[in-house]
Design an enzyme around this catalytic site. Structure first.
Site, PDB file in Angstrom:
ATOM      1  N   SER A 289      62.573 -50.231  20.612  1.00  0.00           N
ATOM      2  CA  SER A 289      63.783 -50.899  21.097  1.00  0.00           C
ATOM      3  C   SER A 289      64.992 -50.427  20.300  1.00  0.00           C
ATOM      4  O   SER A 289      64.903 -50.158  19.107  1.00  0.00           O
ATOM      5  CB  SER A 289      63.639 -52.420  20.988  1.00  0.00           C
ATOM      6  OG  SER A 289      63.601 -52.829  19.637  1.00  0.00           O
ATOM      7  N   SER A 322      60.814 -51.936  16.650  1.00  0.00           N
ATOM      8  CA  SER A 322      62.271 -51.842  16.618  1.00  0.00           C
ATOM      9  C   SER A 322      62.702 -50.514  16.017  1.00  0.00           C
ATOM     10  O   SER A 322      62.024 -49.963  15.149  1.00  0.00           O
ATOM     11  CB  SER A 322      62.864 -52.979  15.782  1.00  0.00           C
ATOM     12  OG  SER A 322      62.632 -52.758  14.402  1.00  0.00           O
ATOM     13  N   ASP A 323      63.833 -49.997  16.484  1.00  0.00           N
ATOM     14  CA  ASP A 323      64.453 -48.911  15.758  1.00  0.00           C
ATOM     15  C   ASP A 323      64.914 -49.483  14.413  1.00  0.00           C
ATOM     16  O   ASP A 323      65.201 -50.671  14.296  1.00  0.00           O
ATOM     17  CB  ASP A 323      65.639 -48.343  16.542  1.00  0.00           C
ATOM     18  CG  ASP A 323      65.977 -46.924  16.138  1.00  0.00           C
ATOM     19  OD1 ASP A 323      65.449 -46.459  15.107  1.00  0.00           O
ATOM     20  OD2 ASP A 323      66.764 -46.276  16.847  1.00  0.00           O
ATOM     21  N   SER A 324      64.960 -48.639  13.406  1.00  0.00           N
ATOM     22  CA  SER A 324      65.262 -49.117  12.060  1.00  0.00           C
ATOM     23  C   SER A 324      66.593 -49.858  12.014  1.00  0.00           C
ATOM     24  O   SER A 324      67.614 -49.334  12.455  1.00  0.00           O
ATOM     25  CB  SER A 324      65.296 -47.940  11.083  1.00  0.00           C
ATOM     26  OG  SER A 324      64.043 -47.305  11.044  1.00  0.00           O
ATOM     27  N   ALA A 326      67.482 -52.486  13.681  1.00  0.00           N
ATOM     28  CA  ALA A 326      67.900 -53.164  14.904  1.00  0.00           C
ATOM     29  C   ALA A 326      67.843 -54.688  14.751  1.00  0.00           C
ATOM     30  O   ALA A 326      68.685 -55.408  15.297  1.00  0.00           O
ATOM     31  CB  ALA A 326      67.021 -52.723  16.072  1.00  0.00           C
TER      32      ALA A 326
END
Length: 795
Positions: A289, A322-324, A326
Site C-alpha cells: 500500500s 505498507s510502503d515504508s 505510510a
C-alpha cells in the site's frame, strides 16, 4: 570441585535435553512447530490451508498475533545482527515476526551476501531460530526488492522497468520474472517486491524510470508475466504501489507524494485497472500500500481501498504490506490521526496486514497490542489481519519445507548462464527514435576515426539501483563501443561537459553563462570532433537526476549537454545521439537537427554492448515507446490514452477560432519506434463482425518484412467505442505481439478481444459492455495505424 562438576553435568544434561527436544520437532513428513509432541492440524501438510490457519490462530496469544503484523528490516537497516544472538530472546520478535526485509542482500556490506551458498545457509540459520526458539515456531517470510532483477549482490540484472516496458515482449518478461524468482528461491527469499504497476503519466515524476509505461493495458500485460514468472518458482510476488501513487500534484515527489488529481472514473479505468486485472489473472500473494491519499483519504488507512476494492471486488487473498512510513504519515503528514497510535488503529481497521518502516518493529507492534488489550481494536479485526499473513506462509510451503533444501545449489543457480538473456533484454529495450537518410547503422568499414563524447558515455551510475542487483561489474558505453570496434577504427573520447553544471537545477530557470572550464571542455570535444568521421554523443541523465524523490522542473538535457551538442553540430560532422535517461525528454532541437537518435533508457550491465551492436548493425532495434515524449513541460499532462479532443490543436476558424498560442502535439507518440527494415500490414479479419456483448471477438492480421534485414515488429491492436453512454478514451490498447521476421517473411498475428477488454464504467459506475459499433485499429504505434475495421455487438 565436585560441586562444579555436578553443576557442569546438570548444565550439560539440560543442554542435551534441549538439543534432543529441538531435534525431535522434525518428524517424518511434518514439523512439531509448537513443540507439544503431537501433530496439530496446522502442522499437518495434508490438512486444508484454511483449517491449518484457523488451528494455528487459535493457539496464538495477542503478543504472537501482533508480531505477525510487522516487518523487521534487515541487517544495518534495523537489525543489528547478521545472525541470531542470545539477545534476540529479549527482542519483540521473540514472539515471531511477519517478515524480514532485505536481510544480508549486500545493500549493506555483509560477509553473508556472497558467495550465494553462504547467504542461503545464513537464511536457514535465521529461520531455524524462529522455528526452534519461539513458542509456536512460526516461520519467517523473507522479502526483498526485485523490480529490475533481484536486489542482491551480483544477481542477474534486468534493465530499468521503463526499459523493460520498451521491449513489449511478454515472453521475455515472463522469462525475466522466472529468473528473479529462481534466484530469490535459491538464496532463501520467499517474497519479491515486484512488479511496480504505477502508470507513468507525468514524466516530471522521479520514479518514471521504475514504471513499465503510461498505459494501463501495457502495464498490466507485462505485470501479469512478471508475476507469473516470479511465482512459478514458489515465491510470492508483491505488487506496488497500490494505489494512485504515480501522479502527485505537478509530478512532485520527495516529501510530497500526495494529492493526485484523479477523477473517480479515471481512478478505476486507469490507475486501478492493472491491479484489478493482475489479481484476477495472475493471483499475486502480496500488495504494497502506498503513502499517498486519494480524494483526501490516505490509501493505507482506507477500508475502501484495502478491503472493499482489493479483497471483496478484486478477490485478493494475500497480505498487504505498507510502503515504508505510510503508517506514520497518517499522523505526521496527512493529519487524519491525532497521534501515531490512532494512525495504527486506522490502518489496522482498514485492512493493512503488515507495517514496514526503517524503525524497530516494536514501534508498531506495541501500540497495536495496547489497542487490542484496551478494547480499542477488536480481536476479530486483529485475527482477520493475521490470517492473511499466515495463509500466505502456508501457501508458500513455509510450514512444510521452511529451509533452503540445497544451499550449495545457489552457487550454480544465481547469475549462472544468464549473460545472453541479459544482453537480449538490453537489445530489445532499445528504441530507435530517428534515423534520417539511414544514418544508422554505421558502416565500420568506412570509418577511420570515431569520437565518443558526452558525460553519459563514461557514467556507470545508471546500471545499479537501490532496487536491483548490487556490486555488479559495469562497463560504460565508451567501453562497449571500444570493445566492439577493436582495432578496426580509432575510437577517441572527450567528456565535453559534466552531467550538470554547478548551479543546476536553478540554471534551468536562470540562464548562467558558461564558465571558462566549461567552455574549455566543449572546445576540447569540438577539436576532436573536427578530426573524426562520426560523432557518437551519449547524453541524458545519471542516477542522481532520476529516481525516487528526484522529480524535475524541466525535461531538457540537463547541465551543459545541450550547448555541447549544438557546438558539435556546428562542426558539420555526422552525429548519432544515444540517450541514457529514465524519463521522456523534450529533445525538440535534437530531433530537428540530429540525424539519428537511439533511446537506451537506464540499461542493464550489457546495455553498452547492446548499444554498440545496434549502432554498427549487428542488431536491428525493435523496441517501442511505452510512454509519450512531449515537446514541452507546458503540455503536461500529455499521454496515452486520452479523451477525445483533449490533446488536439487550437481552432483556426469559427466564432471562437484563430487560436495559435501554444505548441501542440507530441514529439514521439506512445508505441512509436523505428527499425532498420520495413513492415507491411494486410488482411485484417474480425470474427464475428456481428456478435454479442458477452462474446469473444477474434482478430487477425498478416505482417510482412518488406525490407532487406531481419527485424522485430510490435503489432499493436487498439479499439474505439464509437458511441457510448459516457465519454471514453479516443483509442484503447487491447493487444500487442512482438514478432521477429526475416526479409520477405509473413506472419499471421492473432488477437482475442474478450468482453472485459471492451468494458466501460457506465453512468452508474458499473462495469459493462454496451451494445453498439466498435472499431479495431491495427498499427505500429498509437498514431501509425495501418488497418481499420468495424464490428458490431448486440445485447
Amino acid at each position: 570441585m565436585q560441586k562444579r562438576l555436578f553443576v557442569f553435568g546438570i548444565c550439560l544434561l539440560v543442554s542435551c535435553l534441549s538439543l534432543a527436544q529441538k531435534k525431535s520437532i522434525y518428524q517424518k513428513g511434518w514439523i512439531d512447530f509448537n513443540k507439544n509432541g503431537q501433530k496439530d492440524i496446522f502442522e499437518d501438510p495434508e490438512a486444508e490451508i484454511d483449517a491449518r490457519v484457523e488451528d494455528l490462530l487459535s493457539q496464538m496469544n495477542v503478543d504472537e498475533k501482533t508480531a505477525q503484523c510487522a516487518t523487521l528490516y534487515g541487517y544495518k537497516r534495523v537489525l543489528k545482527d547478521e545472525l541470531p544472538t542470545p539477545g534476540w530472546k529479549n527482542e519483540v520478535w521473540k514472539d515471531g515476526i511477519a517478515n524480514i526485509d532485505e536481510q544480508l542482500n549486500g545493500l549493506k556490506p555483509t560477509q553473508y551476501s556472497y558467495p550465494y551458498s553462504k547467504h542461503a545457509e545464513a537464511i536457514n540459520t535465521i529461520q531455524k531460530w524462529f522455528i526452534e526458539e519461539t513458542r509456536l515456531g512460526i516461520p519467517v517470510d523473507f522479502t526483498n526488492e526485485g523490480i529490475h532483477g533481484l536486489n542482491h549482490d551480483k544477481a542477474t540484472p534486468l534493465p530499468s522497468p521503463i526499459a523493460i516496458g520498451s521491449t513489449w515482449n511478454k515472453n521475455l518478461v515472463r522469462q525475466a520474472g522466472g529468473i528473479v524468482g529462481k534466484e530469490g528461491k535459491a538464496l532463501g527469499y520467499t517474497n519479491i517486491y515486484a512488479p511496480i504497476l504505477d502508470l507513468a503519466r507525468d514524466p516530471r515524476w522521479g520514479r518514471v524510470v521504475e514504471c513499465y509505461g503510461e498505459d494501463p493495458f501495457l502495464v498490466s500485460e507485462l505485470g501479469i508475466q512478471m508475476v507469473k514468472g516470479i511465482q512459478s518458482q514458489g515465491v510470492a510476488s508483491t505488487l506496488k504501489h497500490y494505489a494512485v501513487y504515480s501522479v502527485p500534484k505537478g509530478g512532485r515527489d520527495g516529501r510530497v507524494r500526495t494529492d493526485p488529481h484523479v477523477a473517480p472514473r479515471e481512478l478505476h479505468q486507469m490507475h486501478l485497472y492493472p491491479y484489478k486485472r493482475l489479481i484476477g489473472i495472475a493471483h499475486p500473494k502480496g500488495v504494497m500500500s502506498s503513502y499517498n491519499d486519494w480524494d483526501g483519504i490516505p490509501v493505507s488507512g482506507s477500508y475502501y481501498f484495502l478491503t472493499e476494492l482489493l479483497r471483496q471486488e478484486y478477490g485478493f487473498n494475500g497480505y498487504v504490506v505498507s510502503d515504508s512510513e505510510a503508517v506514520e504519515f497518517l499522523h505526521r503528514k496527512h493529519h487524519v490521526a491525532e497521534d501515531y497510535k490512532e494512525g495504527v488503529r486506522q490502518v489496522a481497521e482498514a485492512g493493512l496486514n503488515v507495517r514496514t518502516h526503517f524503525t524497530p518493529p516494536q514501534d508498531y507492534i506495541l501500540p497495536l497490542r495496547e489497542l487490542v488489550n484496551d478494547g480499542e481494536l477488536s480481536m476479530a479485526t486483529l485475527d482477520r489481519n493475521v490470517k492473511d499473513v499466515l495463509r500466505v506462509k502456508f501457501e508458500l510451503g513455509l510450514f512444510d519445507e521452511p529451509y533452503v533444501k540445497d544451499t550449495k545449489a545457489a552457487d550454480k543457480i544465481v547469475a549462472n548462464d544468464t549473460k545472453d538473456f541479459v544482453l537480449q533484454m538490453a537489445k530489445e529495450s532499445l528504441v530507435l527514435l530517428k534515423n534520417e537518410n539511414n544514418a544508422l547503422p554505421l558502416n565500420l568499414n568506412k570509418l577511420d576515426n570515431i569520437l565518443v563524447t558526452g558525460p553519459l558515455a563514461v557514467d556507470k551510475s545508471v546500471y545499479v539501483s537501490r532496487y536491483g542487483p548490487q556490486n555488479l561489474e559495469v562497463k560504460s558505453v565508451l567501453e562497449g563501443i571500444q570493445n566492439y570496434v577493436g582495432s578496426k577504427a580509432n575510437v577517441d573520447f572527450s567528456l565535453g561537459c559534466e552531467v550538470v553544471d554547478e548551479a543546476w537545477p536553478e540554471s534551468e530557470i536562470i540562464p548562467i553563462p558558461l564558465s571558462n572550464k566549461e567552455q574549455q571542455m566543449i572546445d576540447a570535444a569540438v577539436a576532436k570532433a573536427n578530426l573524426s568521421d562520426v560523432i557518437i554523443a551519449v547524453m541524458g541523465e545519471d542516477e542522481k537526476r532520476c529516481g525516487e524523490s528526484r522529480s524535475r522542473t524541466s525535461l531538457g538535457l540537463p547541465g551543459r549537454q545541450f550547448q555541447l551538442l549544438q557546438a558539435l553540430k556546428a562542426t558539420g560532422k555526422p552525429i548519432v545521439l544515444v540517450l541514457i535517461n529514465g524519463r521522456p525528454l523534450t529533445i525538440n532541437w535534437e530531433n530537428q537537427y540530429i540525424p539519428a537518435i537511439l533511446e537506451a533508457w537506464f540499461p542493464n550491465v550489457e546495455g553498452p554492448n547492446a548499444i554498440a551492436q545496434t549502432l554498427f548493425g549487428d542488431y536491428n532495434p525493435g523496441g517501442k515507446l511505452p510512454i509519450t515524449f512531449p515537446r514541452s513541460v507546458g503540455q503536461l499532462e500529455l499521454n496515452f490514452p486520452y479523451k477525445p479532443s483533449s490533446q488536439v490543436g487550437q481552432p483556426s476558424s469559427g466564432p471562437n477560432g484563430t487560436g495559435n498560442t501554444s505548441v501542440v502535439g507530441e514529439l514521439y507518440p506512445f508505441g512509436f519506434g523505428l527499425s532498420y527494415t520495413q513492415f507491411d500490414y494486410k488482411n485484417l479479419k474480425i470474427t464475428p463482425e456481428i456478435g454479442k456483448t458477452q462474446q469473444q471477438i477474434t482478430v487477425s492480421v498478416d505482417v510482412t518484412n518488406t525490407g532487406k534485414v531481419k527485424g522485430d515488429e510490435v503489432v499493436q491492436l487498439y479499439f474505439k467505442d464509437l458511441v457510448s453512454s459516457v465519454i471514453v478514451y479516443e483509442l484503447q490498447l487491447r493487444g500487442f505481439e512482438r514478432i521477429s521476421l526475416n526479409p520477405g517473411d509473413t506472419k499471421t498475428v492473432n488477437f482475442t478481444l474478450r468482453p472485459e477488454d471492451l468494458q466501460l464504467l457506465d453512468r452508474d459506475m458499473n462495469w459493462t459492455v454496451e451494445p453498439g459499433e466498435f472499431e479495431v485499429l491495427i498499427g505500429a504505434s498509437s498514431e501509425d495505424i495501418r488497418l481499420k475495421r468495424i464490428f458490431q455487438l448486440k445485447p
